[in-house]
Design a protein around this motif. Structure first.
Motif, PDB file in Angstrom:
ATOM      1  N   LEU A 413       0.843  -1.195   0.000  1.00 40.97           N
ATOM      2  CA  LEU A 413       0.000   0.000   0.000  1.00 40.97           C
ATOM      3  C   LEU A 413       0.879   1.245   0.000  1.00 40.97           C
ATOM      4  CD1 LEU A 413      -2.823   1.343   0.313  1.00 40.97           C
ATOM      5  CD2 LEU A 413      -2.467   1.211   2.798  1.00 40.97           C
ATOM      6  N   LEU A 414       0.625   2.133  -0.961  1.00 44.43           N
ATOM      7  CA  LEU A 414       1.406   3.366  -1.070  1.00 44.43           C
ATOM      8  C   LEU A 414       0.663   4.588  -0.547  1.00 44.43           C
ATOM      9  CD1 LEU A 414       2.947   2.919  -4.628  1.00 44.43           C
ATOM     10  CD2 LEU A 414       3.912   2.246  -2.425  1.00 44.43           C
ATOM     11  N   GLU A 415      -0.641   4.658  -0.855  1.00 42.62           N
ATOM     12  CA  GLU A 415      -1.387   5.865  -0.489  1.00 42.62           C
ATOM     13  C   GLU A 415      -2.880   5.578  -0.560  1.00 42.62           C
ATOM     14  OE1 GLU A 415      -1.900   8.514   1.246  1.00 42.62           O
ATOM     15  OE2 GLU A 415      -0.109   9.484   0.433  1.00 42.62           O
ATOM     16  N   LEU A 416      -3.651   6.380   0.176  1.00 43.83           N
ATOM     17  CA  LEU A 416      -5.113   6.344   0.120  1.00 43.83           C
ATOM     18  C   LEU A 416      -5.625   7.672  -0.412  1.00 43.83           C
ATOM     19  CD1 LEU A 416      -5.840   4.743   3.616  1.00 43.83           C
ATOM     20  CD2 LEU A 416      -6.121   3.614   1.397  1.00 43.83           C
ATOM     21  N   PHE A 417      -6.650   7.602  -1.264  1.00 44.10           N
ATOM     22  CA  PHE A 417      -7.279   8.799  -1.815  1.00 44.10           C
ATOM     23  C   PHE A 417      -8.776   8.739  -1.512  1.00 44.10           C
ATOM     24  CE2 PHE A 417      -3.929   7.497  -4.922  1.00 44.10           C
ATOM     25  CZ  PHE A 417      -2.989   8.436  -4.552  1.00 44.10           C
ATOM     26  N   GLU A 418      -9.367   9.888  -1.168  1.00 46.50           N
ATOM     27  CA  GLU A 418     -10.798   9.926  -0.896  1.00 46.50           C
ATOM     28  C   GLU A 418     -11.584   9.599  -2.166  1.00 46.50           C
ATOM     29  OE1 GLU A 418     -12.082  12.850   2.404  1.00 46.50           O
ATOM     30  OE2 GLU A 418     -10.495  13.905   1.308  1.00 46.50           O
ATOM     31  N   ASN A 419     -12.842   9.207  -1.972  1.00 46.02           N
ATOM     32  CA  ASN A 419     -13.611   8.625  -3.081  1.00 46.02           C
ATOM     33  C   ASN A 419     -14.041   9.632  -4.142  1.00 46.02           C
ATOM     34  OD1 ASN A 419     -15.623  10.015  -1.780  1.00 46.02           O
ATOM     35  ND2 ASN A 419     -16.945   8.248  -1.407  1.00 46.02           N
ATOM     36  N   ASN A 420     -13.810  10.924  -3.906  1.00 44.55           N
ATOM     37  CA  ASN A 420     -14.157  11.915  -4.936  1.00 44.55           C
ATOM     38  C   ASN A 420     -12.959  12.328  -5.784  1.00 44.55           C
ATOM     39  OD1 ASN A 420     -12.861  13.217  -2.859  1.00 44.55           O
ATOM     40  ND2 ASN A 420     -14.218  15.006  -2.840  1.00 44.55           N
ATOM     41  N   VAL A 421     -11.865  11.574  -5.667  1.00 45.63           N
ATOM     42  CA  VAL A 421     -10.642  11.877  -6.412  1.00 45.63           C
ATOM     43  C   VAL A 421     -10.525  10.941  -7.598  1.00 45.63           C
ATOM     44  CG1 VAL A 421      -8.114  11.839  -6.274  1.00 45.63           C
ATOM     45  CG2 VAL A 421      -9.454  12.753  -4.374  1.00 45.63           C
ATOM     46  N   SER A 422     -10.103  11.454  -8.739  1.00 46.36           N
ATOM     47  CA  SER A 422      -9.884  10.596  -9.902  1.00 46.36           C
ATOM     48  C   SER A 422      -8.570  10.906 -10.610  1.00 46.36           C
ATOM     49  CB  SER A 422     -11.036  10.738 -10.901  1.00 46.36           C
ATOM     50  OG  SER A 422     -11.132  12.073 -11.359  1.00 46.36           O
ATOM     51  N   SER A 423      -7.750  11.799 -10.042  1.00 46.77           N
ATOM     52  CA  SER A 423      -6.436  12.075 -10.607  1.00 46.77           C
ATOM     53  C   SER A 423      -5.543  12.629  -9.516  1.00 46.77           C
ATOM     54  CB  SER A 423      -6.525  13.078 -11.774  1.00 46.77           C
ATOM     55  OG  SER A 423      -7.114  14.288 -11.352  1.00 46.77           O
ATOM     56  N   VAL A 424      -4.281  12.236  -9.547  1.00 45.28           N
ATOM     57  CA  VAL A 424      -3.318  12.705  -8.553  1.00 45.28           C
ATOM     58  C   VAL A 424      -1.982  12.939  -9.234  1.00 45.28           C
ATOM     59  CG1 VAL A 424      -4.397  11.525  -6.597  1.00 45.28           C
ATOM     60  CG2 VAL A 424      -2.607  10.382  -7.902  1.00 45.28           C
ATOM     61  N   ARG A 425      -1.145  13.717  -8.575  1.00 46.76           N
ATOM     62  CA  ARG A 425       0.210  13.929  -9.055  1.00 46.76           C
ATOM     63  C   ARG A 425       1.164  13.478  -7.959  1.00 46.76           C
ATOM     64  NH1 ARG A 425       1.634  19.684 -11.296  1.00 46.76           N
ATOM     65  NH2 ARG A 425       1.293  20.311  -9.132  1.00 46.76           N
ATOM     66  N   LEU A 426       2.041  12.558  -8.278  1.00 47.04           N
ATOM     67  CA  LEU A 426       2.996  12.019  -7.323  1.00 47.04           C
ATOM     68  C   LEU A 426       4.351  12.628  -7.588  1.00 47.04           C
ATOM     69  CD1 LEU A 426       2.074   8.242  -7.664  1.00 47.04           C
ATOM     70  CD2 LEU A 426       0.961   9.987  -6.287  1.00 47.04           C
TER      71      LEU A 426
END
Length: 546
Positions: A413-426
């Motif tokens: 497991l690297l990270e958790l995102f809330e359910n209203n997210v559909s894109s992230v920048r790492l």
């Protein structure tokens, strides 16, 4: 749906030929005490200062891979949330221009932290802030016959008499209000007991004792309250977890004698587990290994009597002998099938990195708490822009049962995102050359989708350019620079933990593996002089020259 990218800093660890097994499930909890301002709020009455202080605590817990918070919202008969039943803790948050519980919930969930509302149940007042007792809405004034004075070692405290049915009904309604109004993940009961054998219930016992032995009757009062509360909150929200923190010793056993929950304060916590009227307990095992009251004997007694429920070991880092043994206690909890650990309290482990928490883990599952299985997201894709990895995906049409999306590299497991997210920048501070990433959906009870998204293989072009530059010399790590970012390459013959410091100030800490490792240094580091690498396990120390 958020259209803008979230910037997430991930601790994505090092390249290795074979990954070690990660602990996938383990509750890593901490009590955040608000009574007497022990952990929060700070003494400042400025609301923004108070908010920032709580954010700092939650950021620290996320950074050190905790996953659960027990946030104290009821103490001394006052509340840190807006209630129509009991008075607000104006002595703690005098401006009252924000709701502390609501704020804590929002900020915890942003960071992937489960949050339970921690309530002092039976003890109504202790300490020196007697101005609280002058509030006409305090229970001591509103229903004086419910409240009994208890004196112990010269100290006066006030406790509710659980022998009155109306007291138990009142508390049930009070705690139902939390579940009805707030998106907490659980309710955490503390001081769910009598204060001692000489408690004055000389009025309630003749009325309601029905000839039952008084000790048994007192235990029945606590048990019936918990049973009624469990049933009522599950009707409101079946996903809510009900937990409690009983005192450390249930009953004396061979080789173990001390203050007993069952006989001294009428706390029959084993009954709660056996009958399934509680989801988890966190016994306060506040002793060290090998002492006159040995930690291992108490913990073993609890873990042999789980009755299919969750038992999380409560630890006492405020005691110097215990603090020295915390890593050993975490390992003990794993070796003996505990469901995790909890630390009393935050201040005692603030800014502490535990080597055994080096990677993220989800809290334990509760197999009896279920809802419709969440559906996995799809169409996971990536691209590199400005040295960052951009991820995007398509959320399921129905997200009702989804609380988080979990990002994994292989099984880690690297990270958790809330359910209203559909894109992230790492940020590409990753130390892995190649990552096989995918997503799973996770519901509020931490049940994961059986299916996962498509897997994408992400190759980090920055780190790949370093691979041929690593020198096969274990004794001589090398400092490298690319695009104004500094890296350290090193070879290790075994696993270890390293701390990198500059002028005796810690910059970063990493787990390293056997083989080739590349560590990204803090991007604020402009001058890499006077760097030292200290190897925790082997005891080596190497000074770098640039």
């Amino acid at each position: 749906m958020r259209s803008s990218f979230l910037r997430i800093s991930l601790a994505l660890f090092l390249f290795i030929a074979c990954l070690d097994a990660q602990v996938l499930r383990e509750t890593r909890a901490v009590w955040i005490s608000t009574n007497f301002r022990l952990d929060w709020p700070p003494k400042s009455n400025d609301s923004q200062v108070q908010k920032n202080a709580l954010i700092k605590i939650l950021d620290d817990l996320k950074r050190n891979n905790f996953n659960t918070v027990y946030f104290q919202v009821r103490s001394n008969g006052t509340l840190l949330y807006n209630s129509e039943i009991e008075p607000f803790a104006i002595h703690l948050v005098p401006q009252r221009d924000f709701d502390p519980l609501q704020f804590a919930i929002e900020e915890s969930h942003k960071r992937g932290l489960e949050i339970h509302a921690w309530v002092n149940v039976v003890r109504l007042f202790s300490g020196s802030e007697t101005s609280i007792l002058r509030n006409p809405n305090h229970l001591k004034n509103k229903f004086p016959y419910w409240v009994k004075e208890f004196v112990e070692n010269g100290s006066v405290s006030y406790w509710l008499d659980m022998g009155y049915p109306e007291v138990r009904n009142y508390l049930t309604d009070l705690f139902n209000e939390i579940i009805q109004k707030y998106n907490v993940d659980g309710l955490h009961l503390d001081f769910i007991r009598y204060p001692g054998r000489n408690f004055n219930d000389s009025e309630s016992y003749p009325l309601y004792g029905s000839g039952i032995d008084k000790d048994d009757w007192r235990r029945m009062n606590i048990n019936s309250f918990i049973s009624d509360l469990y049933n009522s909150i599950k009707k409101i929200n079946p996903l809510i977890k009900l937990g409690a923190a009983p005192i450390g010793i249930y009953q004396n056993i061979s080789g173990l004698r001390g203050f007993e929950g069952y006989n001294d304060v009428y706390q029959d916590s084993r009954y709660w587990l056996k009958t399934g009227i509680i989801d988890y307990i966190v016994p306060q095992i506040y002793w060290s290994f090998g002492g006159s009251v040995p930690f291992e004997k108490i913990a073993d007694d609890w873990l042999k009597n789980k009755y299919g429920r969750q038992v999380i070991l409560g630890l006492a880092p405020y005691k110097p002998d215990v603090k020295l043994q915390l890593n050993k206690m975490i390992q003990y909890s794993r070796d003996n099938n505990a469901d995790g650990v909890s630390f009393f309290r935050y201040e005692n482990i603030a800014n502490t990195s535990f080597p055994l928490f080096n990677e993220k883990a989800l809290p334990v599952e509760y197999p009896w708490i279920k809802q419709a299985e969440p559906t996995a997201p799809q169409n996971l894709a990536y691209n590199f822009v400005d040295n960052s990895i951009h991820l995007s995906w398509r959320n399921p049409a129905n997200t009702t049962s989804i609380f988080y999306y979990g990002l994994y590299n292989e099984n880690n497991l690297l990270e958790l995102f809330e359910n209203n997210v559909s894109s992230v920048r790492l940020r590409s501070s990753s130390n892995k050359f190649v990552m096989d990433l995918y997503l799973r959906s996770i519901d509020k009870a931490w049940n994961e989708s059986k299916e996962r998204s498509n897997i994408i293989t992400v190759r980090n072009p920055i780190l790949n350019s370093f691979y041929s530059m690593i020198i096969d010399d274990e004794a001589n790590p090398v400092l490298l620079k690319l695009n104004n970012q500094f890296y350290i390459s090193l070879i290790s013959s075994k696993e270890d933990q390293i701390v990198i410091s500059q002028n005796d100030s810690k910059i970063t800490e990493h787990k390293i593996h056997k083989g080739k490792n590349i560590i990204s240094l803090n991007d604020r580091l402009k001058n890499p002089s006077n760097l030292t690498i200290n190897f925790t396990n082997s005891g080596k120390s190497i000074r770098l020259s640039n």
